[in-house]
Design an enzyme around this catalytic site. Structure first.
Site, PDB file in Angstrom:
ATOM      1  N   ASP A 176       0.824  -1.207   0.000  1.00 52.72           N
ATOM      2  CA  ASP A 176       0.000   0.000   0.000  1.00 52.72           C
ATOM      3  C   ASP A 176       0.860   1.260   0.000  1.00 52.72           C
ATOM      4  OD1 ASP A 176      -2.323   1.444   0.002  1.00 52.72           O
ATOM      5  OD2 ASP A 176      -2.713   1.229   2.142  1.00 52.72           O
ATOM      6  N   GLY A 177       0.343   2.305  -0.636  1.00 52.88           N
ATOM      7  CA  GLY A 177       0.994   3.613  -0.607  1.00 52.88           C
ATOM      8  C   GLY A 177       1.583   4.080  -1.918  1.00 52.88           C
ATOM      9  N   ARG A 183      -0.560   8.875 -10.400  1.00 50.99           N
ATOM     10  CA  ARG A 183      -0.538   7.661  -9.586  1.00 50.99           C
ATOM     11  C   ARG A 183       0.167   6.500 -10.293  1.00 50.99           C
ATOM     12  NH1 ARG A 183      -4.075   7.118  -5.326  1.00 50.99           N
ATOM     13  NH2 ARG A 183      -4.414   4.927  -5.826  1.00 50.99           N
ATOM     14  N   HIS A 215       2.708   3.217  -8.965  1.00 50.76           N
ATOM     15  CA  HIS A 215       2.561   1.775  -9.197  1.00 50.76           C
ATOM     16  C   HIS A 215       3.802   1.210  -9.894  1.00 50.76           C
ATOM     17  CE1 HIS A 215      -1.478   1.894  -7.752  1.00 50.76           C
ATOM     18  NE2 HIS A 215      -1.908   2.666  -8.731  1.00 50.76           N
ATOM     19  N   GLU A 257     -11.934  -5.444  -5.171  1.00 49.81           N
ATOM     20  CA  GLU A 257     -12.583  -4.141  -4.987  1.00 49.81           C
ATOM     21  C   GLU A 257     -11.899  -3.035  -5.799  1.00 49.81           C
ATOM     22  OE1 GLU A 257     -11.818  -6.114  -2.176  1.00 49.81           O
ATOM     23  OE2 GLU A 257     -13.877  -6.869  -2.241  1.00 49.81           O
ATOM     24  N   TRP A 269     -11.510  -2.698  -8.833  1.00 48.67           N
ATOM     25  CA  TRP A 269     -12.194  -2.334 -10.075  1.00 48.67           C
ATOM     26  C   TRP A 269     -12.977  -1.032  -9.915  1.00 48.67           C
ATOM     27  CZ3 TRP A 269     -10.693  -4.843 -14.242  1.00 48.67           C
ATOM     28  CH2 TRP A 269     -10.229  -6.151 -14.128  1.00 48.67           C
ATOM     29  N   ARG A 282     -11.817   1.702  -8.862  1.00 52.74           N
ATOM     30  CA  ARG A 282     -10.944   2.834  -9.112  1.00 52.74           C
ATOM     31  C   ARG A 282     -11.212   3.425 -10.498  1.00 52.74           C
ATOM     32  NH1 ARG A 282      -5.004   1.466  -6.473  1.00 52.74           N
ATOM     33  NH2 ARG A 282      -5.774   1.007  -4.366  1.00 52.74           N
ATOM     34  N   LEU A 301      12.044 -19.628  -4.143  1.00 55.51           N
ATOM     35  CA  LEU A 301      10.968 -18.846  -3.535  1.00 55.51           C
ATOM     36  C   LEU A 301       9.723 -18.992  -4.390  1.00 55.51           C
ATOM     37  CD1 LEU A 301      10.088 -16.544  -1.424  1.00 55.51           C
ATOM     38  CD2 LEU A 301      10.523 -14.972  -3.319  1.00 55.51           C
ATOM     39  N   ARG A 306       1.622  -4.870   6.263  1.00 52.27           N
ATOM     40  CA  ARG A 306       0.926  -3.876   5.451  1.00 52.27           C
ATOM     41  C   ARG A 306       1.699  -2.570   5.532  1.00 52.27           C
ATOM     42  NH1 ARG A 306      -5.273  -2.499   4.137  1.00 52.27           N
ATOM     43  NH2 ARG A 306      -4.837  -0.711   2.821  1.00 52.27           N
ATOM     44  N   ARG A 331      -5.509  -2.182   8.631  1.00 49.54           N
ATOM     45  CA  ARG A 331      -6.604  -3.098   8.310  1.00 49.54           C
ATOM     46  C   ARG A 331      -6.088  -4.102   7.287  1.00 49.54           C
ATOM     47  NH1 ARG A 331      -8.211   1.950   6.243  1.00 49.54           N
ATOM     48  NH2 ARG A 331      -7.993   2.118   3.977  1.00 49.54           N
ATOM     49  N   ILE A 332      -6.840  -5.192   7.093  1.00 54.54           N
ATOM     50  CA  ILE A 332      -6.359  -6.234   6.184  1.00 54.54           C
ATOM     51  C   ILE A 332      -7.045  -6.179   4.822  1.00 54.54           C
ATOM     52  CG2 ILE A 332      -5.659  -7.730   8.064  1.00 54.54           C
ATOM     53  CD1 ILE A 332      -8.102  -9.421   7.620  1.00 54.54           C
TER      54      ILE A 332
END
Length: 240
Positions: free
Chosen positions: A16-17, A29, A33, A63, A65, A67, A127, A180, A186-187
């Protein structure tokens, strides 16, 4: 039960961020990303260096979508570009890529890119990188129930262990550590089933700035936790 001080085998991260990172630099933005993808590559290498077995990252939620369409479109294009740019590098690093989520809503071109990434890295074992894309924890539980019903599992036989076989992350152990970034606590519908006994670390660091130092701090915090999984550890004998 793992001993206190043990390193995490499986780390999950909500990255996040990105948008706020770009806004602080007066950039669109999308550039946040893009910087976030570079941060992910650094963290993948850091996890390999620390013998982490599984890394699961929340790349795009079910969720997201909601945006703006231009941001969603840019993210889809960024994923395709990232696969093209980093696939060979990830393969050389020994990373096995697995995509986790509902693939029905994405384009055929993106699905083909994911399938190719999974195919060419399937033999790698340093990994496992689970990329949660168009994923939601509630979706995961519902789709697992539907698969169990379709498989003819009787209601009386549907245990937690049996249902787990149908979850999107059934190939991986539950995450030991959930990080996070970005300062939110929050998750956000991520790994609801799998995180039942996961240790949480919330960082104010914006994801594009997250690196080895922040990862080590989260792992150090995890190693200080006393993980009892609902049980009680036997008391040490008192000296006479």
């Amino acid at each position: 039960m793992p001993d206190k001080g043990a390193k995490p085998r499986h780390i999950a991260i909500v990255m996040d961020g990105n948008g706020r990172w770009a806004k602080k630099r007066f950039l669109p933005r999308f550039f946040g990303h893009k910087a976030g993808v570079d941060s992910l590559v650094r963290v993948v290498q850091a996890c390999i260096d620390r013998n982490v077995e599984q890394l699961t990252v929340f790349a795009f939620s079910s969720e997201n979508w909601k945006r703006p369409s231009d941001e969603v479109s840019g993210l889809m294009g960024l994923v395709l570009a990232a696969v093209s740019k980093y696939l060979a590098r990830m393969g050389a690093m020994g990373v096995q890529i697995r995509i986790v989520g509902d693939r029905d809503a994405v384009s055929d071109k993106l699905r083909k890119a994911w399938n190719e990434a999974e195919r060419v890295t399937a033999h790698n074992h340093k990994l496992v990188l689970n990329v949660a894309f168009n994923y939601g924890g509630r979706w995961d539980i519902v789709q697992a129930c539907r698969k169990a019903i379709a498989a003819g599992v009787p209601a009386e036989s549907l245990t937690e262990l049996r249902l787990n076989e149908f979850m999107a992350m059934s190939h991986a152990p539950d995450p030991d550590l959930f990080i996070r970034t970005g300062g939110e606590v929050r998750i956000s519908n991520f790994l609801l089933w799998q995180a039942a006994y996961t240790e949480f670390v919330f960082s104010d660091c914006l994801w594009p700035d997250f690196g080895e130092k922040e990862l080590d701090a989260a792992i150090a915090a995890y190693r200080e936790r006393d993980r009892r999984f609902g049980g009680v550890k036997a008391e040490e004998p008192q000296p006479c």
